[in-house]
Design an enzyme around this catalytic site. Structure first.
Site, PDB file in Angstrom:
ATOM      1  N   ASN A 210     -39.128 -73.490  14.730  1.00 35.27           N
ATOM      2  CA  ASN A 210     -39.743 -73.739  16.035  1.00 35.27           C
ATOM      3  C   ASN A 210     -40.329 -75.147  16.061  1.00 35.27           C
ATOM      4  O   ASN A 210     -40.241 -75.881  15.079  1.00 35.27           O
ATOM      5  CB  ASN A 210     -40.795 -72.672  16.333  1.00 35.27           C
ATOM      6  CG  ASN A 210     -41.886 -72.670  15.286  1.00 35.27           C
ATOM      7  OD1 ASN A 210     -42.633 -73.623  15.140  1.00 35.27           O
ATOM      8  ND2 ASN A 210     -41.956 -71.598  14.515  1.00 35.27           N
ATOM      9  N   ALA A 275     -50.439 -71.502  11.951  1.00 26.66           N
ATOM     10  CA  ALA A 275     -48.991 -71.681  11.759  1.00 26.66           C
ATOM     11  C   ALA A 275     -48.226 -70.955  12.855  1.00 26.66           C
ATOM     12  O   ALA A 275     -48.670 -69.937  13.378  1.00 26.66           O
ATOM     13  CB  ALA A 275     -48.579 -71.144  10.398  1.00 26.66           C
ATOM     14  N   LYS A 289     -22.440 -71.837   2.487  1.00 30.55           N
ATOM     15  CA  LYS A 289     -22.442 -72.299   3.870  1.00 30.55           C
ATOM     16  C   LYS A 289     -21.497 -71.408   4.705  1.00 30.55           C
ATOM     17  O   LYS A 289     -20.348 -71.178   4.294  1.00 30.55           O
ATOM     18  CB  LYS A 289     -21.967 -73.758   3.919  1.00 30.55           C
ATOM     19  CG  LYS A 289     -22.067 -74.351   5.297  1.00 30.55           C
ATOM     20  CD  LYS A 289     -21.574 -75.785   5.317  1.00 30.55           C
ATOM     21  CE  LYS A 289     -21.453 -76.239   6.756  1.00 30.55           C
ATOM     22  NZ  LYS A 289     -20.460 -77.268   6.953  1.00 30.55           N
ATOM     23  N   PRO A 306     -43.022 -59.479   8.859  1.00 27.13           N
ATOM     24  CA  PRO A 306     -44.335 -58.836   8.967  1.00 27.13           C
ATOM     25  C   PRO A 306     -45.262 -59.696   9.822  1.00 27.13           C
ATOM     26  O   PRO A 306     -45.120 -60.923   9.863  1.00 27.13           O
ATOM     27  CB  PRO A 306     -44.834 -58.794   7.515  1.00 27.13           C
ATOM     28  CG  PRO A 306     -43.978 -59.734   6.754  1.00 27.13           C
ATOM     29  CD  PRO A 306     -42.691 -59.913   7.504  1.00 27.13           C
TER      30      PRO A 306
HETATM   31  N1  CTP Z   1     -48.695 -64.664  13.405  1.00 30.52           N
HETATM   32  C1  CTP Z   1     -48.587 -64.166  12.135  1.00 30.52           C
HETATM   33  N2  CTP Z   1     -47.450 -63.528  11.748  1.00 30.52           N
HETATM   34  C2  CTP Z   1     -46.400 -63.401  12.578  1.00 30.52           C
HETATM   35  C3  CTP Z   1     -46.501 -63.924  13.880  1.00 30.52           C
HETATM   36  C4  CTP Z   1     -47.664 -64.545  14.275  1.00 30.52           C
HETATM   37  O1  CTP Z   1     -49.527 -64.283  11.372  1.00 30.52           O
HETATM   38  N3  CTP Z   1     -45.312 -62.805  12.171  1.00 30.52           N
HETATM   39  C5  CTP Z   1     -49.974 -65.268  13.795  1.00 30.52           C
HETATM   40  C6  CTP Z   1     -49.907 -66.716  14.229  1.00 30.52           C
HETATM   41  O2  CTP Z   1     -50.183 -67.588  13.156  1.00 30.52           O
HETATM   42  C7  CTP Z   1     -50.999 -66.780  15.291  1.00 30.52           C
HETATM   43  C8  CTP Z   1     -51.018 -65.388  15.877  1.00 30.52           C
HETATM   44  O3  CTP Z   1     -50.439 -64.550  14.909  1.00 30.52           O
HETATM   45  O4  CTP Z   1     -52.270 -66.998  14.730  1.00 30.52           O
HETATM   46  C9  CTP Z   1     -50.296 -65.248  17.191  1.00 30.52           C
HETATM   47  O5  CTP Z   1     -48.987 -65.747  17.070  1.00 30.52           O
HETATM   48  P1  CTP Z   1     -47.971 -65.652  18.289  1.00 30.52           P
HETATM   49  O6  CTP Z   1     -46.636 -66.162  17.849  1.00 30.52           O
HETATM   50  O7  CTP Z   1     -48.606 -66.245  19.515  1.00 30.52           O
HETATM   51  O8  CTP Z   1     -47.949 -64.068  18.541  1.00 30.52           O
HETATM   52  P2  CTP Z   1     -47.064 -62.868  18.059  1.00 30.52           P
HETATM   53  O9  CTP Z   1     -47.983 -61.871  17.434  1.00 30.52           O
HETATM   54  O10 CTP Z   1     -45.897 -63.317  17.265  1.00 30.52           O
HETATM   55  O11 CTP Z   1     -46.609 -62.271  19.462  1.00 30.52           O
HETATM   56  P3  CTP Z   1     -45.450 -62.770  20.469  1.00 30.52           P
HETATM   57  O12 CTP Z   1     -44.477 -63.582  19.675  1.00 30.52           O
HETATM   58  O13 CTP Z   1     -44.894 -61.513  21.013  1.00 30.52           O
HETATM   59  O14 CTP Z   1     -46.155 -63.590  21.533  1.00 30.52           O
END
Ligand code: CTP
Length: 406
Positions: A210, A275, A289, A306
């Site tokens: 990302n 992150a 590959k 997770p």
């Molecule tokens: N986060 C995490 N583990 C993941 C996904 C997200 O620890 N697998 C953490 C990110 O570091 C951030 C928070 O959770 O602090 C929210 O991340 P975000 O990507 O906005 O949310 P998601 O829980 O992934 O929900 P969605 O993608 O559905 O918006």
């Protein structure tokens, strides 16, 4: 602020703005500070050391290649004595030497040896200031905690107009004061921050990732370091230098981050998850590959990663403060509030990444901090300013004042 007896070392390098540094010395002396001036050889061509000696009421240290033994003593003594180490004017040359760690004269040697906060007030021709090399050096120095005051824009001594003029002495004295006032209110706290983007491998040359640059997480790590915390940063792919003076653990994938965080979190007083973690990874990672199959579609099966913040939230100990981020494109508060609960966070920093000035890869953010009981909206501010707010919030929660928003 009481300036009496505060020890300021002022490095003067060779630029026409050197004459303005005389005023810095007189202002500092007037306030009651002790000022010790180190001049480069070129600086002495612009202003007489006697001027600085008279104004500072101290011997001026100049480059005396003839007396190396004096050098050794002096550079260590002033490096240790300094509470703030100011370089004004700072030429492109001294910035380059500092960035590279070159110590070939009294000033560069002393500044390399100091543990004091360093403030640089650049002064140079616009072309030199905007040169890629100088800008790169400035970024490198900033990432190591060097502060900058200016340069201002205006008419330059060379006749050009643009950025490159040294800040006014008054501004430089204010910047010194800000450093001296700097809070060490995170001293003794162990803070764990995650930063950057995870990469989920598909094969040895491809991955899913990302746009996260790591700027927000690193800004928090730097602010915590500057406020005296013991900082660990776990970082994925980033586009800015890793801050100096902190423990830095690189990771690649969400699974790496998961394992690292479960191991590290229990030993920290506060955990801030900045992150951008991939929610999914490839079910199968190819060891070779993956070859193109002409004319065929490629279907990739992804499995869920997770939720690291939620997993860390489950093992939260009393007294620990956990914070996360929510990057949203719609229904900001609703989504952020749901994440706050799901991940067992004390607060969540929500930002609408579609707004200009917020989100990935910019130096600013427009955020709201949500707790279980309140929401605080912040205006457009630098990521560093937001980082300071996040730390303030952590301290407040630790002090037991969770619900007050200020
Ligand atoms: N986060 C995490 N583990 C993941 C996904 C997200 O620890 N697998 C953490 C990110 O570091 C951030 C928070 O959770 O602090 C929210 O991340 P975000 O990507 O906005 O949310 P998601 O829980 O992934 O929900 P969605 O993608 O559905 O918006």
């Amino acid at each position: 602020m009481d300036w009496t007896g505060r020890e300021i070392v002022l490095g003067v390098t060779g630029g026409i703005a050197a004459y303005k540094s005389a005023e810095i010395v007189s202002r500092l002396r007037h306030l009651g500070a002790h000022v010790h001036v180190i001049m480069t050889k070129n600086a002495t061509e612009f202003v007489s050391p006697l001027t600085f000696q008279t104004l500072s009421a101290n011997q001026v240290v100049k480059d005396t290649f003839a007396a190396p033994e004096y050098w050794n003593v002096e550079h260590v003594a002033l490096a240790k004595l300094a509470e703030v180490f100011v370089i004004a004017p700072a030429t492109a040359n001294i910035l380059a030497k500092m960035a590279a760690g070159i110590a070939d004269d009294m000033l560069s040697t002393t500044v390399l040896a100091t543990k004091a906060p360093v403030l640089a007030a650049p002064a140079m021709n616009t072309g030199m200031w905007t040169a890629a090399a100088t800008q790169q050096n400035v970024r490198t120095l900033q990432s190591r905690g060097v502060r900058f005051c200016g340069p201002d824009s205006g008419l330059l001594a060379c006749g050009d107009s643009g950025a490159g003029r040294m800040s006014e002495p008054e501004e430089i004295v204010k910047a010194i004061e800000a450093i001296l006032r700097r809070k060490q209110d995170c001293a003794g706290l162990r803070i764990l921050v995650t930063a950057g983007a995870t990469r989920e491998r598909l094969d040895p040359v491809r991955f899913l990732s990302n746009d996260s640059s790591g700027k927000m997480g690193f800004a928090i790590a730097e602010a915590a370091r500057d406020r005296g915390a013991d900082v660990t940063v776990v970082y994925g792919n980033v586009s800015v230098p890793v801050p100096a003076g902190i423990r830095a653990i690189p990771i690649e994938s969400a699974m790496d981050l998961y394992e690292t965080m479960l191991r590290e979190a229990p030993a920290h007083d506060a955990v801030i998850q900045a992150a951008a973690v991939a929610d999914y990874r490839a079910e199968q990672v190819s060891g070779e590959k993956i070859k193109k199959k002409q004319g065929e579609k490629w279907t990739l099966t992804l499995v869920e990663n997770p939720d690291i913040a939620a997993a860390v939230g489950k093992i939260k100990k009393p007294g620990q403060v956990f914070a996360g981020f929510a990057a949203e494109t719609e229904h900001l508060q609703e989504h952020a509030a749901a994440k706050l609960r799901k991940k067992n966070l004390d607060f969540i920093v929500a930002n609408d990444v579609t707004r200009p000035g917020a989100g990935f890869n910019v130096d600013t953010n427009i955020a709201s901090i949500l707790t279980e009981t309140d929401v605080t909206d912040y205006p457009l501010q630098s990521k560093r300013e937001l980082a300071e707010e996040i730390l303030n919030r952590i301290l407040k929660i630790r002090a037991g004042g969770q619900s007050d928003a200020d």
